[in-house]
Design a protein around this motif. Structure first.
Motif, PDB file in Angstrom:
ATOM      1  N   ARG A   3       0.827  -1.192   0.000  1.00 46.33           N
ATOM      2  CA  ARG A   3       0.000   0.000   0.000  1.00 46.33           C
ATOM      3  C   ARG A   3       0.866   1.248   0.000  1.00 46.33           C
ATOM      4  O   ARG A   3       1.992   1.240   0.438  1.00 46.33           O
ATOM      5  CB  ARG A   3      -0.929   0.009   1.224  1.00 46.33           C
ATOM      6  N   ARG A   4       0.276   2.372  -0.460  1.00 40.60           N
ATOM      7  CA  ARG A   4       0.975   3.639  -0.525  1.00 40.60           C
ATOM      8  C   ARG A   4       1.528   4.007   0.849  1.00 40.60           C
ATOM      9  O   ARG A   4       0.862   3.913   1.853  1.00 40.60           O
ATOM     10  CB  ARG A   4       0.020   4.747  -0.984  1.00 40.60           C
ATOM     11  N   LEU A   7       5.029   0.845   1.076  1.00 42.37           N
ATOM     12  CA  LEU A   7       5.570  -0.038   0.038  1.00 42.37           C
ATOM     13  C   LEU A   7       7.012  -0.355   0.333  1.00 42.37           C
ATOM     14  O   LEU A   7       7.875   0.489   0.255  1.00 42.37           O
ATOM     15  CB  LEU A   7       5.447   0.654  -1.325  1.00 42.37           C
ATOM     16  N   SER A 233       1.952   3.883  -7.997  1.00 41.00           N
ATOM     17  CA  SER A 233       3.184   3.093  -7.948  1.00 41.00           C
ATOM     18  C   SER A 233       4.413   3.920  -8.288  1.00 41.00           C
ATOM     19  O   SER A 233       5.540   3.540  -7.976  1.00 41.00           O
ATOM     20  CB  SER A 233       3.098   1.923  -8.931  1.00 41.00           C
ATOM     21  N   THR A 254      -6.695  -0.726  -8.246  1.00 35.27           N
ATOM     22  CA  THR A 254      -6.837   0.350  -7.266  1.00 35.27           C
ATOM     23  C   THR A 254      -5.665   0.397  -6.299  1.00 35.27           C
ATOM     24  O   THR A 254      -5.595   1.298  -5.463  1.00 35.27           O
ATOM     25  CB  THR A 254      -8.140   0.185  -6.467  1.00 35.27           C
ATOM     26  N   GLU A 255      -4.755  -0.554  -6.395  1.00 34.02           N
ATOM     27  CA  GLU A 255      -3.585  -0.610  -5.524  1.00 34.02           C
ATOM     28  C   GLU A 255      -2.323  -0.309  -6.341  1.00 34.02           C
ATOM     29  O   GLU A 255      -2.288  -0.554  -7.555  1.00 34.02           O
ATOM     30  CB  GLU A 255      -3.453  -1.998  -4.892  1.00 34.02           C
ATOM     31  N   PRO A 256      -1.277   0.205  -5.688  1.00 34.75           N
ATOM     32  CA  PRO A 256      -0.029   0.466  -6.415  1.00 34.75           C
ATOM     33  C   PRO A 256       0.559  -0.780  -7.063  1.00 34.75           C
ATOM     34  O   PRO A 256       1.110  -0.708  -8.164  1.00 34.75           O
ATOM     35  CB  PRO A 256       0.896   1.032  -5.339  1.00 34.75           C
ATOM     36  N   VAL A 258      -0.150  -5.241  -7.479  1.00 33.66           N
ATOM     37  CA  VAL A 258      -0.894  -6.474  -7.210  1.00 33.66           C
ATOM     38  C   VAL A 258      -0.108  -7.641  -7.789  1.00 33.66           C
ATOM     39  O   VAL A 258       0.650  -7.482  -8.747  1.00 33.66           O
ATOM     40  CB  VAL A 258      -2.312  -6.444  -7.813  1.00 33.66           C
TER      41      VAL A 258
END
Length: 334
Positions: A3-4, A7, A233, A254-256, A258
């Protein structure tokens, strides 16, 4: 885990191809027989904007965490973040001689002899930091736990946090923030302006009138860690600067980052796969990449469109951003 702000993605570095090209173009591309293109920044060390500028101290700055920090001595600097951006910026400001510690990701040839305080890409070591007797530590929220930073502050280390988000628009402001924290405000203005000019020139070189290619950034560290990038990302910002569409974001991520699955890759439909050179080597090169789930079923996989660039510069942003974009444009639009 990805997650932001949390990371734990530390680029593990690469043996860089370095050329003496002060009067030449920033980079070159070379295509292999399999269609892979290696985009090489000829000289990954940015040109310092000044020679050993004398910091005007003390200064008090507000870090990204909201804390006011007073820096009275910039003679021993440690700069640590997940992509090596802060160490690169310190060097480009002309303060490389004062840099005593770095992260694993900070792999510029000019600073390789500085002590790595995140050995192996792990979280920052309190012992490694204190052994260097730093007068200031520049960092973000991705390289150590709260307990680590509390121990360092208790030991008297001045810690300045910076925004871990990497965007083209944020490059100049972060350069200026680093310069201000180190008491070299004027050098920060000059370096931020030079970097902005290089970014503008690079983006202007994107061919007009062509359809936007869909580019997927794939993070690789052996077959056990294969990730597709999405919004936030940093790769999405770099891809946007190339006039292209980030495949992960466009596919609805929706995530930086996966984990790569067949479904995720097929939905992303990238025309080009963008990877770090060490990561590509860790899975056996282009052939290994094409064996990952779903990759061979994408347009990029079928056409063998793979672009790799040094781990040390691809997502470092900072003073090298314009030069990185300039090197990637011909690789994307060849």
């Amino acid at each position: 885990m990805f997650r932001r702000g949390r990371l734990a993605l530390l680029a593990l570095g690469i043996a860089l191809t370095v050329g003496l090209s002060a009067c030449s173009t920033p980079g070159q591309t070379g295509e292999t027989s399999g269609g892979e293109v290696t985009a090489t920044l000829r000289d990954p060390d940015p040109q310092p904007i000044a020679t050993d500028p004398q910091p005007v101290l003390p200064v008090t700055v507000r870090g990204f965490d909201g804390a006011n920090v007073t820096i009275s001595d910039a003679s021993r600097i440690i700069a640590v973040d997940r992509f090596g951006t802060l160490a690169q910026t310190v060097y480009a400001l002309g303060l490389g001689a004062r840099l005593v510690g770095r992260s694993t990701a900070a792999k510029l040839p000019a600073i390789l002899d500085r002590t790595d305080v995140t050995p192996g890409g792990e979280a920052m070591s309190v012992e490694a930091v204190l052994a260097l007797h730093p007068t200031v530590l520049l960092t973000d929220t991705t390289t150590g736990t709260a307990a680590v930073f509390e121990q360092l502050r208790a030991a008297g280390v001045a810690i300045v946090y910076f925004d871990p988000t990497r965007t083209l628009a944020g490059t100049g402001p972060q350069i200026q923030a680093v310069a201000d924290a180190l008491g070299v405000h004027e050098q920060g203005i000059a370096l931020a302006q030079r970097t902005a000019t290089e970014i503008t020139a690079a983006t202007a070189a994107v061919p007009a009138g062509k359809a936007k290619p869909r580019i997927a950034f794939v993070y690789l560290r052996g077959t056990a860690l294969t990730m597709l990038a999405g919004p936030g990302s940093g790769a999405d910002a770099m891809i946007g600067g190339l006039g292209a569409e980030d495949a992960g974001t466009a596919s609805g991520l929706t995530e930086p980052f996966v984990t790569i699955t067949s479904e995720a890759m097929i939905v992303a439909r990238p025309d080009i796969l963008l990877v770090m050179s060490d990561g590509l080597a860790s899975i056996g090169g282009p052939a290994g990449l094409l064996k990952l789930p779903g990759v061979g079923q994408t347009p990029a996989g079928r056409d063998g469109r793979i672009i790799d660039m040094s781990d040390a510069v691809l997502l470092s942003f900072g003073p090298n951003t314009g030069r990185v974009l300039t090197t990637l444009v011909p690789a994307v639009y060849r």
